[in-house]
Design an enzyme around this catalytic site. Sequence first.
Site, PDB file in Angstrom:
ATOM      1  N   ARG A  68       0.832  -1.201   0.000  1.00 44.21           N
ATOM      2  CA  ARG A  68       0.000   0.000   0.000  1.00 44.21           C
ATOM      3  C   ARG A  68       0.868   1.253   0.000  1.00 44.21           C
ATOM      4  NH1 ARG A  68      -5.304   1.901   0.682  1.00 44.21           N
ATOM      5  NH2 ARG A  68      -6.189  -0.198   0.814  1.00 44.21           N
TER       6      ARG A  68
ATOM      7  N   GLU B 272      -9.366   6.084   7.373  1.00 49.64           N
ATOM      8  CA  GLU B 272      -7.927   6.306   7.213  1.00 49.64           C
ATOM      9  C   GLU B 272      -7.546   7.534   6.382  1.00 49.64           C
ATOM     10  OE1 GLU B 272      -6.012   1.909   7.153  1.00 49.64           O
ATOM     11  OE2 GLU B 272      -7.787   2.182   5.914  1.00 49.64           O
TER      12      GLU B 272
END
Length: 641
Positions: free
Chosen positions: A189, A577
Amino acid sequence: MQVIGVVVADTHENAKLAARKVLVEYEELPAILSILDAINANSFHPNTERCFKKGDVDLCFQSRQCDNVIEGEVRVGGQEHFYLEPQSSVIWTMDGGNEVHMISSTQAPQKHQKYVAHVLASVPSYLLNRPVKITLDRDTDMMITGQRHSFLGKYKVGFTNEGKVLALDLEIYNNGGNSLDLSLPVLERAMFHSDNVYEIPNVRIVGRVCFTNIPSNTAFRGFGGPQGMLITENWIQRIAAELKKSPEEIREINFQGEGSILHYGQQLQHCTLGPLWSELKLSCEFSKARYEVDQFNIQNRWRKRGIAMVPTKFGISFTLKLMNQAGALVHVYTDGTVLVTHGGVEMGQGLHTKVAQVAASAFNIPLSSVFISETSTDKVPNSSPTAASASSDMYGAAVLDACEQIKARMEPIASQQNFSSFAELASACYVARIDLSAHGFYIIPEIDFDWTTGKGNPFRYFTYGAAFAEVEVDTLTGDFHTRVANIFLDLGYSLNPAIDVGQIEGAFIQGLGWVALEELKWGDSAHKWISPGCLYTCGPGNYKIPSINDVPFKFSVSLLKGHPNVKAIHSSKAVGEPPFFLASAVFFAIKDAIIAARAEVGSKEWFPLDNPATPERIRMACLDEITAGIISSDFRAKLSI
């Protein structure tokens, strides 16, 4: 610290006393503790190298298309989770030990079920045939559980004299610790987000997970994305320094837009970065703020102010395709109440509230008529962890699926007459022997990624955001406070704006801790006052998390209006997030203030500043006649992660 066993006692104090009587003899062995140690020793977890390629980086550099080329390193600090209470579990057996029941503080019930099935966590309860509870104390919790990964990024960037980025060659490493855990998807990621919001024609990103002799690091809000983006924003600011332009100008001329092809092949759709950035710039009156800060700095020698605007783009979906599934169970009762059970875990983020709203809206009943049952693997099996910011999307859609099934069954009865209430309709359906229970299921569509080619669509959509921050720094002590924080986020049509604004505020303050306050100190060659491999910052006395005094004096959060998200439930977007990284605006505002302080002594060259921007690092970066005599060549190494 390595767990070697479990002491079981009748009281917590007796267990601690017994544990102290255990003596362990260790053989001193060479230790690899940092990312640099691992690189030098070629110590990496097996099969963890990943690579992205777009365009031709080498050709771009060799053909001299770039007017300028810079190279450098960015060291990104880790972070302790520091949840309100330490980890705890209680286990008991039934049916002579054939059944094991557990209540645990976890985001992943299915994983806990799997691990208990492997016996380890249930041995004391099974052998003693009685309930056993374990609660870690704070110091032990911090020493043995995983933290946010520290990262190292080595970049080479080519760009034009106008500031347009043409090529990025990036090596990125994270410190996995002594087991792989989630370090590989965290690295992946970070690599996905290593462009942040910038159009880069030629890209090569190579990532590795370092194998070190520290506790295994693990997932934390952002899951590697913030680390990748922080590396990017560092070299963006370096470009600005080289060209003597503002970082905001460099950011703007490199923005991605509608239809941009990312370095892993996904095409941007419904990109709202432009209007979002414009609204923030207008809201914070950036030009005026820049002028006022410059005037303050001219008039003050030992206090300096700085400002920064930083954008973000966060991909929504689990990057492992199989995890993008969700289940739910919905019961309608004859009194008109609805009971919902889903696979997501409520941990203060408002997931239960949003899911209840979905059910209430589907049946057109008051929210007070919807009840949420506790998450349990005997109600919804095989659930994915409550993570990746995708839980409201997935479980909301799964609940809606179950509600729609029940509504379809109720429709023939509902069409026969006008019922005065939902309870009347439910009762009539019961009389007609209509099933008023349904299992809902949802999979996130149109996502797929192939690591053999490094191309695909790993994300369903992106949540965009931007933040402005103004700070004031005491250059004699390195202390700072955030005067202003102004945040804009695109959440489509928010399911619950009150919850979402709270999530944004919380993410920003947690991110502020990461970039400026929370410093992990491990014993290694650069920290000779700590035993090698020992975590020195293992309690609230040694580890500083944000407090009420760290909240910005003026704190504003706004949601972008008029941009529904066609790819998630009720046109909403994920919020958990994406806002976290926006706290980096405070970090770069601090650096802007340091730049003003250094200008007082005639120093205008670019300089590195690693996070967290602790008072020590800020003070020593503010060059003056006091620091000039004490800065040594290895000072940065001692302060770096």
